[in-house]
Motif scaffolding. Structure first.
Motif, PDB file in Angstrom:
ATOM      1  N   GLY A 166      15.881  15.180  39.121  1.00 57.17           N
ATOM      2  CA  GLY A 166      16.068  16.188  40.190  1.00 57.17           C
ATOM      3  C   GLY A 166      14.670  15.961  40.983  1.00 57.17           C
ATOM      4  N   THR A 167      14.690  17.327  41.735  1.00 55.35           N
ATOM      5  CA  THR A 167      13.306  17.304  42.789  1.00 55.35           C
ATOM      6  C   THR A 167      12.025  17.979  42.268  1.00 55.35           C
ATOM      7  OG1 THR A 167      14.300  19.039  43.955  1.00 55.35           O
ATOM      8  CG2 THR A 167      14.826  16.918  44.711  1.00 55.35           C
ATOM      9  N   LEU A 168      12.473  18.783  41.328  1.00 55.22           N
ATOM     10  CA  LEU A 168      11.249  19.748  40.848  1.00 55.22           C
ATOM     11  C   LEU A 168      10.641  19.350  39.398  1.00 55.22           C
ATOM     12  CD1 LEU A 168      13.064  23.077  41.526  1.00 55.22           C
ATOM     13  CD2 LEU A 168      11.388  21.935  43.038  1.00 55.22           C
ATOM     14  N   ASP A 169       9.389  20.017  39.625  1.00 60.33           N
ATOM     15  CA  ASP A 169       8.715  19.806  38.037  1.00 60.33           C
ATOM     16  C   ASP A 169       9.308  20.538  37.101  1.00 60.33           C
ATOM     17  OD1 ASP A 169       7.146  18.063  39.401  1.00 60.33           O
ATOM     18  OD2 ASP A 169       5.296  19.418  39.490  1.00 60.33           O
ATOM     19  N   ALA A 170       9.126  20.446  35.448  1.00 53.97           N
ATOM     20  CA  ALA A 170       9.593  21.305  34.723  1.00 53.97           C
ATOM     21  C   ALA A 170       8.276  21.696  33.748  1.00 53.97           C
ATOM     22  CB  ALA A 170      10.578  20.561  33.747  1.00 53.97           C
ATOM     23  N   ARG A 171       8.246  22.709  33.287  1.00 51.34           N
ATOM     24  CA  ARG A 171       7.375  23.006  32.514  1.00 51.34           C
ATOM     25  C   ARG A 171       7.715  23.032  30.975  1.00 51.34           C
ATOM     26  NH1 ARG A 171       2.840  25.328  33.897  1.00 51.34           N
ATOM     27  NH2 ARG A 171       1.806  27.061  32.708  1.00 51.34           N
ATOM     28  N   ILE A 172       6.589  22.630  30.128  1.00 51.80           N
ATOM     29  CA  ILE A 172       6.829  22.316  28.818  1.00 51.80           C
ATOM     30  C   ILE A 172       5.967  23.243  27.916  1.00 51.80           C
ATOM     31  CG2 ILE A 172       6.568  20.285  26.964  1.00 51.80           C
ATOM     32  CD1 ILE A 172       8.381  19.703  29.266  1.00 51.80           C
TER      33      ILE A 172
END
Length: 235
Positions: free
Chosen positions: A209-215
């Protein structure tokens, strides 16, 4: 070979149902003509038939047919014989309760780990994790267990929202709630933003996808990962 798409949502702002994912789904379901849809989450109180019709219209655009699991007398057999599986969104408690009631969680996991392509959105993505405990949904029913498919070795928080600067909202943020989860649990959690998904191809696991994710990892400060990041480190 496992082939799984774990999407935060079915609909992004300004587009139709599954529209933002259709190009990806053409490839993901290339070996399947018919998709077995599991409508148990029943968003907004609509019927299983109505929900299945909505999904069918979306898949018509990529020349796939859809049949709802509720249409079969033997749901386990339907899952075992499925060419592909899609579990839609709604209320995760309702979904998991019905999956346990029909005793099909093990059948789904077996099919997917044996190579049946799987798509989950929202609640259908939540159940791909070790447990459903990081859902955003209200507990309107009580399933026999919070344990889910465990197709990935962490938990998922679909529809992840960042705090809004200057907001006067006094309730907990998503980050606060996930930190509360880690007061009692140790597995990692991925906050998936709208329009993002996880792609599992056998032993490969990536953010797409186009967005970052938060871990969120137990005992560590939350951090961001960029799209196309390999998530092998969470295994």
């Amino acid at each position: 070979m496992k082939s799984i798409l774990i999407a935060s949502t079915s609909t992004v702002h300004g587009s139709g149902y599954l529209e933002y994912l259709l190009d990806e789904l053409k490839l993901h379901f290339k070996s399947a003509q018919e998709i077995l849809f599991i409508p148990y989450a029943r968003p907004g109180g609509i019927s299983h038939d109505e929900y299945t019709k909505t999904v069918s219209k979306a898949f018509e655009k990529i020349e796939k047919t859809v049949k709802g699991l509720h249409e079969y007398e033997n749901p386990k057999k339907a899952i075992q014989n499925a060419q592909a599986i899609f579990v839609g969104g709604g209320n995760t408690f309702v979904l998991v309760n019905q999956l346990y009631k029909n005793d099909v969680l093990t059948a789904i996991k077996s099919a997917v780990t044996s190579g049946t392509p799987y798509l989950g959105t929202s609640a259908g993505s939540n159940i791909c994790g070790l447990t459903m405990n990081t859902t955003n949904d209200m507990p309107i029913v009580y399933p026999p267990s919070f344990k889910t498919l465990g197709l990935v070795p962490f938990n998922i928080n679909p529809h992840y929202l960042d705090p809004i600067p200057g907001s006067t909202h006094m309730g907990e943020t998503r980050e606060t709630r996930i930190k509360e989860f880690h007061a009692y649990n140790t597995q990692p959690v991925i906050g998936l933003r709208e329009g993002s998904w996880l792609e599992v191809k056998d032993d490969s696991l990536k953010l797409k996808g186009t967005l970052d994710a938060r871990i969120f990892e137990f005992g560590k400060a939350p951090y961001e990962i960029e799209t196309n990041t390999d998530l092998e480190f969470l295994k």
